[in-house]
Every structure is written in C-alpha cells, then in structure tokens.
Scaffold this motif. Sequence first.
Motif, PDB file in Angstrom:
ATOM      1  N   THR A 778       0.850  -1.177   0.000  1.00 18.99           N
ATOM      2  CA  THR A 778       0.000   0.000   0.000  1.00 18.99           C
ATOM      3  C   THR A 778       0.890   1.232   0.000  1.00 18.99           C
ATOM      4  O   THR A 778       2.080   1.159   0.336  1.00 18.99           O
ATOM      5  CB  THR A 778      -0.946   0.018   1.215  1.00 18.99           C
ATOM      6  OG1 THR A 778      -1.877   1.084   1.080  1.00 18.99           O
ATOM      7  CG2 THR A 778      -0.169   0.220   2.508  1.00 18.99           C
ATOM      8  N   VAL A 779       0.300   2.364  -0.409  1.00 18.66           N
ATOM      9  CA  VAL A 779       1.034   3.622  -0.501  1.00 18.66           C
ATOM     10  C   VAL A 779       0.330   4.649   0.357  1.00 18.66           C
ATOM     11  O   VAL A 779      -0.899   4.784   0.316  1.00 18.66           O
ATOM     12  CB  VAL A 779       1.128   4.113  -1.965  1.00 18.66           C
ATOM     13  CG1 VAL A 779       1.813   5.470  -2.021  1.00 18.66           C
ATOM     14  CG2 VAL A 779       1.889   3.102  -2.808  1.00 18.66           C
ATOM     15  N   ILE A 780       1.108   5.363   1.176  1.00 22.62           N
ATOM     16  CA  ILE A 780       0.588   6.431   2.019  1.00 22.62           C
ATOM     17  C   ILE A 780       1.139   7.749   1.504  1.00 22.62           C
ATOM     18  O   ILE A 780       2.350   7.895   1.305  1.00 22.62           O
ATOM     19  CB  ILE A 780       0.988   6.219   3.493  1.00 22.62           C
ATOM     20  CG1 ILE A 780       0.356   4.932   4.029  1.00 22.62           C
ATOM     21  CG2 ILE A 780       0.589   7.413   4.340  1.00 22.62           C
ATOM     22  CD1 ILE A 780       0.750   4.606   5.446  1.00 22.62           C
ATOM     23  N   SER A 781       0.243   8.697   1.261  1.00 23.85           N
ATOM     24  CA  SER A 781       0.665  10.008   0.784  1.00 23.85           C
ATOM     25  C   SER A 781       1.179  10.844   1.944  1.00 23.85           C
ATOM     26  O   SER A 781       0.514  10.946   2.991  1.00 23.85           O
ATOM     27  CB  SER A 781      -0.507  10.722   0.104  1.00 23.85           C
ATOM     28  OG  SER A 781      -0.957   9.978  -1.013  1.00 23.85           O
ATOM     29  N   GLY A 789       5.320   6.488  11.715  1.00 22.16           N
ATOM     30  CA  GLY A 789       4.400   5.749  12.579  1.00 22.16           C
ATOM     31  C   GLY A 789       3.157   5.314  11.843  1.00 22.16           C
ATOM     32  O   GLY A 789       2.638   4.209  12.061  1.00 22.16           O
ATOM     33  N   GLU A 790       2.674   6.160  10.941  1.00 24.96           N
ATOM     34  CA  GLU A 790       1.499   5.805  10.161  1.00 24.96           C
ATOM     35  C   GLU A 790       1.793   4.626   9.236  1.00 24.96           C
ATOM     36  O   GLU A 790       0.954   3.755   9.021  1.00 24.96           O
ATOM     37  CB  GLU A 790       1.052   7.023   9.345  1.00 24.96           C
ATOM     38  CG  GLU A 790      -0.273   6.847   8.638  1.00 24.96           C
ATOM     39  CD  GLU A 790      -0.692   8.102   7.897  1.00 24.96           C
ATOM     40  OE1 GLU A 790      -1.668   8.036   7.135  1.00 24.96           O
ATOM     41  OE2 GLU A 790      -0.047   9.155   8.103  1.00 24.96           O
ATOM     42  N   VAL A 815       5.819   5.331   1.717  1.00 22.07           N
ATOM     43  CA  VAL A 815       5.343   6.699   1.924  1.00 22.07           C
ATOM     44  C   VAL A 815       5.914   7.558   0.803  1.00 22.07           C
ATOM     45  O   VAL A 815       7.126   7.601   0.587  1.00 22.07           O
ATOM     46  CB  VAL A 815       5.775   7.232   3.302  1.00 22.07           C
ATOM     47  CG1 VAL A 815       5.254   8.648   3.505  1.00 22.07           C
ATOM     48  CG2 VAL A 815       5.270   6.320   4.415  1.00 22.07           C
ATOM     49  N   ALA A 816       5.015   8.248   0.064  1.00 24.11           N
ATOM     50  CA  ALA A 816       5.439   9.079  -1.062  1.00 24.11           C
ATOM     51  C   ALA A 816       4.564  10.317  -1.114  1.00 24.11           C
ATOM     52  O   ALA A 816       3.448  10.338  -0.582  1.00 24.11           O
ATOM     53  CB  ALA A 816       5.357   8.299  -2.375  1.00 24.11           C
ATOM     54  N   GLN A 817       5.079  11.354  -1.755  1.00 26.07           N
ATOM     55  CA  GLN A 817       4.317  12.587  -1.885  1.00 26.07           C
ATOM     56  C   GLN A 817       3.066  12.376  -2.727  1.00 26.07           C
ATOM     57  O   GLN A 817       2.015  12.957  -2.462  1.00 26.07           O
ATOM     58  CB  GLN A 817       5.195  13.673  -2.510  1.00 26.07           C
ATOM     59  CG  GLN A 817       6.355  14.119  -1.632  1.00 26.07           C
ATOM     60  CD  GLN A 817       5.909  14.912  -0.415  1.00 26.07           C
ATOM     61  OE1 GLN A 817       4.749  15.313  -0.315  1.00 26.07           O
ATOM     62  NE2 GLN A 817       6.822  15.123   0.511  1.00 26.07           N
ATOM     63  N   LYS A 818       3.165  11.552  -3.758  1.00 27.59           N
ATOM     64  CA  LYS A 818       2.041  11.268  -4.634  1.00 27.59           C
ATOM     65  C   LYS A 818       1.825   9.767  -4.682  1.00 27.59           C
ATOM     66  O   LYS A 818       2.781   8.992  -4.676  1.00 27.59           O
ATOM     67  CB  LYS A 818       2.291  11.798  -6.044  1.00 27.59           C
ATOM     68  CG  LYS A 818       2.563  13.294  -6.111  1.00 27.59           C
ATOM     69  CD  LYS A 818       2.874  13.706  -7.531  1.00 27.59           C
ATOM     70  CE  LYS A 818       3.255  15.174  -7.600  1.00 27.59           C
ATOM     71  NZ  LYS A 818       3.619  15.594  -8.978  1.00 27.59           N
ATOM     72  N   ALA A 819       0.582   9.363  -4.763  1.00 23.46           N
ATOM     73  CA  ALA A 819       0.255   7.938  -4.771  1.00 23.46           C
ATOM     74  C   ALA A 819       0.825   7.256  -6.001  1.00 23.46           C
ATOM     75  O   ALA A 819       1.350   6.142  -5.923  1.00 23.46           O
ATOM     76  CB  ALA A 819      -1.260   7.746  -4.702  1.00 23.46           C
TER      77      ALA A 819
END
Length: 1145
Positions: A778-781, A789-790, A815-819
Amino acid sequence: MAQGGGPAGAVGHVAGRQLAVQRTRVRFGSRESVSRSEPLSEASGAVSTSAGTTAGTPDRSAAEQGDARPKLSSAYINNSHGVDDDDFYDRNLALFEEEMDTRPKVSSLLSRLANYTNLTQGAKEHEEAENIGEKRKPSKAPQMGTFMGVYLPCLQNILGVILFLRLSWVVGAAGILQALCIVFTCCCCTMLTAISMSAIATNGVVPAGGSYFLISRSLGPEFGGAVGLCFYLGTTFSGAMYILGAIEILLMYIAPAAAVFQAAHEDEEEAVLLNNVRLYGSIFLLLMALLVFVGVKYVNKLASVFLACVILSILSIYTGALVSAFSTRPFTVCMLGNRAVSGHALLDGQCAKSVVPTDQESANQTLNGTAPPLNATTSAPTPTHLWELFCNSSQLNATENCDAYFSQNSLSELEAIPGLGSSVISENIWSSYLIKGDVLEKDPHASTNMPHSPSNRLPYVFADITTSFTLLVGIFFPAVTGIMAGSNRSGDLRDAQRSIPIGTILAILTTSLIYLSSVVLFGACVEGVVLRDKFGDSLRGNLVVGALSWPSPWVIVIGSFFSTCGAGLQSLTGAPRLLQAIAKDNIVPFLRVFGEGKANGEPTWALLLTALIAELGILIASLDLVAPILSMFFLMCYLFVNLACALQTLLRTPNWRPRFSYYHWTLSFLGMIICLALMFISSWYYAIVAMVIAGMIYKYIEYHGAEKEWGDGIRGLSLSAARFALLRLEEGPLHTKNWRPQLLVLLKLDEDAHVKSPRLLTFASQLKAGKGLTIVGTVISGNFLTSYGESLAAEQTLRQLMEQERVKGFCQCIVAQKAREGISHMIQSSGLGGMRHNSVVMGWPHTWRQSEDQLAWKTFIHTVRVTTAAHLALLVPKNTSLFPGNSEPFTDGYIDVWWIVHDGGMLMLLPFLLRQHKVWRKCWMRIFTVAQMEDNSIQMKKDLATFLYHLRIQAQVEVVEMHNSDISAYTYERTLMMEQRSQMLRQMRLSKSDREKEAQLVKDRNSMLRLTSIGSDDDDDTDAGDRSVGGATTEHRRVHMTWTKERAQQMRAQSACSTPQGFRDMLSMRPDHSNVRRMHTAVKLNEVIVNKSHDARLVLLNMPGPPRNQEGDENYMEFLEVLTEGLERVLLVRGGGSEVITIYS
C-alpha cells in the motif's frame, strides 16, 4: 496532518534549541567556577545524597510511563545540581541531549550491567515467600562454585539405579568387549553434547530455564518448545524409572515379605510381581509428590544425604573388588550340570540330590555318584528338597519320575565371586545373549546336553527378557543422562560461564571412568552365570553387585535404595519447573495454566501433571521397558543441543562468541550422528514415535503458538538458505514450466487505516493456494519523516488481514508525496533477486465517474502503463465485493474465458490455478474466442480443442462469430456523451484552477513574498503531463515568474472570457471517429459476452491497453466500463509479454 505547527513552529524550535545551548554554556561556566570553590567533602556529599534519593527513579518512571525503554534518571549521572532540567546532561554530551531519552549513556549502561544478577533457580526454595509473616531476608548473591554447584549435582544425577541394578547384567549378557563398546559410545555421546552445551552456555548469561533455555534460544520457539517438552517427558519418565528401581530393591532385596499380592501358581509370579510394583510405586509416587508440594527445601536438604549414599556404595564396590583378590566371598551358586539352580529352591540349604547323616562334624555329604568315606558311620540317605522338586517324589528309588537332565547330571556348587586373581575374565569377555525363557548356563561347565528346553516349573534361573545389543544400549543409556544438572542451576553459580563447562566435563569424565572400570571389575571378579542373573535368584535373592561389595551387601542395598529415592525426588522437582518455564514462555497456548503456581512461584499444576505422567510409567511396572522410552527423549534433547552449536558455528552469527573455546562444528555433528544412531539402535519404533511427537509439537507451535523472536540459529539458517536460493535463481532465466503468478497485491487504505477492498486479498489467496510469492503493498501520501508511525500502523493492518485470510507472504508500505509515484516505486523495487513479482493485482476504481477528482483513475491508468513498461502481468478484478470468501465455495457454475488476443497463456493458466482452490473446484471451465468474417470458425474450434488437449486442460470450447455491422446510433450517441462529459469536466477543472490562482495572487500580494510556483497540488496531481511517459514529453504546468498588477489583471480577463466560450463549443462538438470505432467494439463485445456468460461465476477477458495519447485516458476508462457492463464478476487480464504456459513436459 500538522507536524510541529508548520514552518513557524520549526523555526521556533530551532531558535529554542540555540537559546538552550547558550544557557547550557553559561551554566557550564558557572558550574566550573562553583566546583572549584566548593570543598571536596561537600561536593561528594551532594553526589551521594542525590544518588541515594533518586535510586528508585528509573523503575518508578518506567512504570508510570508504561514505556518499554524508560528514561534515565539522575541516579546514573554524576549530577550535583538537581534544580534545572538542562543540568541533567553532562557538559560534554550536549550534542546528544535529544537522544538521551531513548539511548542511554555508555556509563549508565555499564553500571546497570555490572549490577546485574541472575534470579535463583526454581529448584531453590523461596523460604521467605512460604513463611508469610516472617521478615524477608535480603537476597544474597550466588556463591556456589564449580565443585558444589556443578560437579556434585551432575555426579548425583548421572550415577544411579542403572549402575546398581543393571550394569552387571549388561556385562554378563554383552560380554566385556561389547559392554565397553556400549558404555564408551554412550559416554562419548554425552561428552560431545557437554562440549556443545558448554559453548552455548558460555555464549552469554543463562537465566532460569537451564537446558530448555539453551535449546529454545538457540533453535527458536518451535524447536525449543518441541525439544523442551520432550526433555520434560524424559525427566518425568526418569522419575518413574527411579521409583521403579527403588521398588525393585525394596521387594526383591530388602523386604520380599512386604508383597501384598501372592501367586497361587508359579505361572502367575511375574504378573503378581508387576502388580506389587504398581501398588508400591503409586504409593511412593504419591508420597514423593506430597513432599515436593510441601516444600522443595526438604528435598534440597536431603540431597547431600542421597549423594553420600551414592559415593559410599561406589566405594564399597571398589573395595570389594580389591578384597576379592585376597579372600573369597561367601557366595556360591548351585549348578545342575551347567545350569544354574535358583537359590530360593534350596529351602534346606543343600545343593545335593540326597544327604547321608554321619557321626563326624560334617553331618551331611553330597552324593554325586561317589562312595562315602570308609571311616564314616553311615545311615540311609535322605532326599533333599531339590530331589522332591525334580522327581515329584520323596523316595530315592522313584527315579522313573525324575527329570532326565536331573538324572544324567550331578549337582555342584560354583563360587559366585572368584575374584580378581581368577581367570573368569577370559570367560566373560564374549557375549552370551539369551532368549526369554532360556536357562542360565555356564558353557565350559561339564554337562549332558538335552535337546528339549526345560519346563518353567523346574527350579532353574530363567531369562526374563530376550537380550540383544540394541536392547542393552537402550537400557543402559539412562545411566549417562543427567549432564544438564549444572546448567539447570546456573542461577546459583558464582561464575556460571566458567563453572558449567569445567564441572560438567569433569563429572562426565569421572562417571565414564567409573562405568568403564566397573565393567572390567564385574567381568574380572564375578562368575558369568551370576552376571546374567538379573535379580540374583541364584544367590538366594542377593543383589549381584551387593555380593561383590565390602564389607556387607547391605551397604549397596541400602545405599542404592536411598540414592534411587533421591534421584526420583530430584526428577519430580525439576520436571514441573521445566514445564513451568515452557508455559511461561507462552509458546504452547494450551500449557498456559501450568505456568501458574503457589504464591512463592512453586508450580502446583505442573507438579500435578508430572505426577500423572509419571504414574503412566509406574503402571508399565518394568524398569527395562521404561528405560528405552526416556532414552529416546534424552537423546533427542542432546541431538538438538549439538545441532544448535553446529549451526551457530557454521553460520558464524555475530552474537556467537562463547568463552568456552574448545569446541568445533565437527564435534557437534559427530555428537548428532551418535545421538541419532543410538536412537535407532536402541529402539527404532520408539525413535519414530518420539520424532513424530516432537514434529507434531513443532507444527502446533508454528501454526498456533505465540510469536517469539529470540535471535535463534534457525533464523540464521533460514537467511543462509534464502541467500543461497536467491543466488541460484539469478543464474538463469525462469523456464516457462516453472512460471506461476508471483503477486504484488496493491491495496488502498481509508482515513481510518482500514483496507477498502479486503476481498481483493481473498481472491489473491484463492489464486495462489499458499504457493509462490505474495507481496501485499500500500502507498501512504505524505512525508516519510513525519509519517513513519502511520506506515508502521498500515503494515500492521496488512499483516492482520493476511493472517485473517491465511495468506503467506510479505507486506510493504511506501510513503510518497504522490500515490502514483509510490506505486511506481513499489512496482520497480519490490522483491529481491529472483524472488520478484511478475504479476500485479489491483482493484477497479468504482467511483471514477462520480468523483470530481480525477486522481483515482489517473493513478489507475498510470499503474497500467507502469506494469506494461515493466513487462509485468496485470490482474484487475471488478466488483470485488461480489467475489466469494474462502468459506463460500461454489457447488456448480462456469468460469468463462474470453480469449480475444493472445497474452502468453495467462487466460488459460489462471482458471486452472483458481480451480485448485476449494471455492472454485466444482466450477467448469469454458473458453470463448471471437472469429471474424474472414476466419474459419469450424477450424478454429478444432485447433483450440487440440491446443487445450496438449495443455492438459479440460474445458468446453466455443467460437463466437462477430459479423461486420454498421455503427449503431446507440454507439454514436454513447461516444458523443462520453466526449461531452470529458469536455465539461475539463472546463470545470479549468475554472476551478483559475479561481484558486486568483486567491493565491491576493495572498501573495499581501505577504509580499516571491512564489516559486503557481497552481494547486490537485492541479499538479491531475495534470495530464508528467515529464516523460512512454517517450513523449509534454510541457509542465509549473512556471517560475514574478507577479505584477498588470499581469494579474491580464490573467483574470483571459479566464473570464474563456470559460463561457468553452461551454458553447461543447454543444456544437462532433465525436472523434477513432473513439466511435473503439466504442463500437466495446458495445458489440459486451453484447456477445453478456449473452453467453450472463450466468457465469467468473468472466476472464483480455484488458485493452491504454491509449498512447494521454489526452484520451478518460475515454479509455469509459471503454472498459462499457466492455464489462452487465457482468457480475469480471477479471481483466493483461499479459506481461512472455509465455507462461507450454504444451511440453
């Protein structure tokens, strides 16, 4: 999510740190001047006072905060000023002051390690906890040395019942040479195990748990639990064996009249003896368990007495052997020919057929066919008790009823202990194995051989068990166990890492010398027929070893009785604590109740279970049958100790630094081989049963046990094996026969970190069936620095879902700035070496039409392009909420495959893999293909059936003909609506962007700051132009300029006049011809698919590729939507460009 109040908060934080550093420098200068002016005594007094008042601060603060890593208090730092918080840090460590909370100073760490002491073992009674109300004594540091703490306990546990009751019998049956071989092999096994155990025990501090701790922390919780429980069962059965030995001594040699059950016939004697053993064994077990329950302190106080009994008994044996060289022992064996007669049959004490009373001192004389002396006054001879037993008559002339062997052979008395000076050693050097029921015979003795076997009713000494080399190995091996006694007491030792190796190895050398010398002494001093007499029947019920001892046989009898009782108590004391240690580790869920006990920690429930299991051994009632059982469990334990040492040595684990340096992996492997060989030599079926039990426990812990990470050697072995396998996979390309979908499943989380489409993972598990590689990502913006932590929470959510769906694989969160960038990075970098994904699974964006934000479907199409560029297969399930769960199998139905274009065979392979799962197993497979006007549909059907036959895939085949038809008005209208909608949304987004630009202009003019970019994040995200996609470059919307008043007015004028004109153009537009053709194809295919597969459980069809021109992305989504309308469950498949299925074997 705001972090630190934004840039202003960050600036304030930096300024605050600079001011803090300046204040700290000022205080350092003042502290230096104060420390120079203060007297030394006052400074030292301040330090001691501060340390004394804050001694309990770390534990208390840790308890209050609930943190696993408590903050250090000033008790660990030399601090004489406890007023300001800044003074907490040393003046030389100001640079690291922000890390002091989680990373302690080296000085404080070393001080805590220096003050560390082991907890005392459970075998030592907590007297202050038992005596409630008494004042508790302060705990003392461990003071036991090598001799008292390791050597003597090992000596007491190794020497025991087998030495006194069975070693002489082993020598008589196997002979001196084979007995030496048995003893030497068993001692080598324990010596090599002790070397491995010493290396493990000196590789760090060994806390409570002893041998179980060594195995579990070296081989992991699965092996540790399995072998720990086997070791527990072995210790429990050893307690039963010691009790059986004590009962045998009691009923055979001390008080034979104490037997409760009496045999009515001679045939019932064996069964009656077993019943007596069961009765007295159960009573002894109950009394011992009660003694252990009342208090282990009494057992510990009696341990020295039991050890003294063992040492005195062994000394009496050596003394008796030396004395036998100079004087004879008063023990004889009555022999009929070469057969041994039971001493219990000599009720009148006469080893003769008849006696003749005389007037001389010898009132009786044995008549063995010789005439009495001439000067003796004779009278009529009278028959002896043996005559009555062999002839069933009290008359000397009734010879017709006598046993033939009795009539043809004479009676004689044989010296039982010829002594060291005799040549009996030459007779005992070879083996003499017997079958159950054979009579004990002396081969060189003159006799008349009889063809038939003697009857059991005659008073001979019979073999009660069939003997062999393998049987004797299993019976003797418990005599060398007990080498773990030192490691079990590691908490009581002053220097465990020095005492355990020295004490254990010296104890094994001592006991090995005792056993080897005892074998030679028994063979050199005792007659062979007496050695083979297990219970001493030929010696009128005397213990064979007792006949050799000096000054009296009672020394051995009493000493061995008390030593076996003491060993039984020690086993009943140690086994419950071992089970309690396993239960407290919480690796076997159903054993949790046995981790509880009395207020002082005594394992009450574990003691109860131990007593019940020991009772099973008591009910077996035979020492010879119980000994091989516990041999299996101990051998398995020793095998895994050697395995642990060998693995750690070969893997060169960084933490493997034992102080004991006299070890080598070859010695550990040799010990493993000997253990395994002894297991199958002694009893192959017991060995298989023990391995099956250990294997079942291993699998149970693996699937249902609590997760533990102990840095074990199996994890290191797994890493080495994985590295080797990955390097092998890199050697060449993967063959088509070995291709299977290695999945990268892309899941999306909502605002609450919940998976939006969990059925996507369910479908992946059904497709994989537990085989191959599965990566769930999964990718978190956001920013990784603030969202770490997220990301951990997201990984935990994925793991829980994987466990729920029983998916074996890995999870990854980026974790990335854009999905879209995060997904691209994940597709490129997931996996390692040859273990990389070759297929991507992602869900269909259902709300792409309703959402004003085009980010969702833009990301979807971008992912399709990335997978195509990476030559990966793509699977897109649609309507995943309608897909079945793992507990919802279909009972009938079809899986329809619409093979429009060739994609490497993915469409053929996927249904086959799905049907391996129980959910889809009863669904049949149908394959449809499309024929154009110029195609021969009949020939296509035959070719497709032949192709499926060679692929070994069973499926129904159907060719659907699609005739050339004119484009319908519906298709034309549908295309026009699609383009009008796209134009409308484009104009709406354009006007929204202009409004945001104007608001940004006002803000910038008020703040008088120079901007580096214009436009919002949404505009940047949804812009159709990345810098390069598919080789085509487009101009980026971000510009760099300085705003002026005239420029702002010009931009507002342009936006005001452009928007209405855009909407006016939309009403007069005509659809693009290429879009009309694509829509025609989608509509016609959808009609055919719905007509044929409206009742199918699942429809698989080729997924068209995205357009090369990115301006048509929204139309592409509409085409896919039209293509799959009216279908319940759809799987869009796009191949990776390589063949995945072959007709060859």
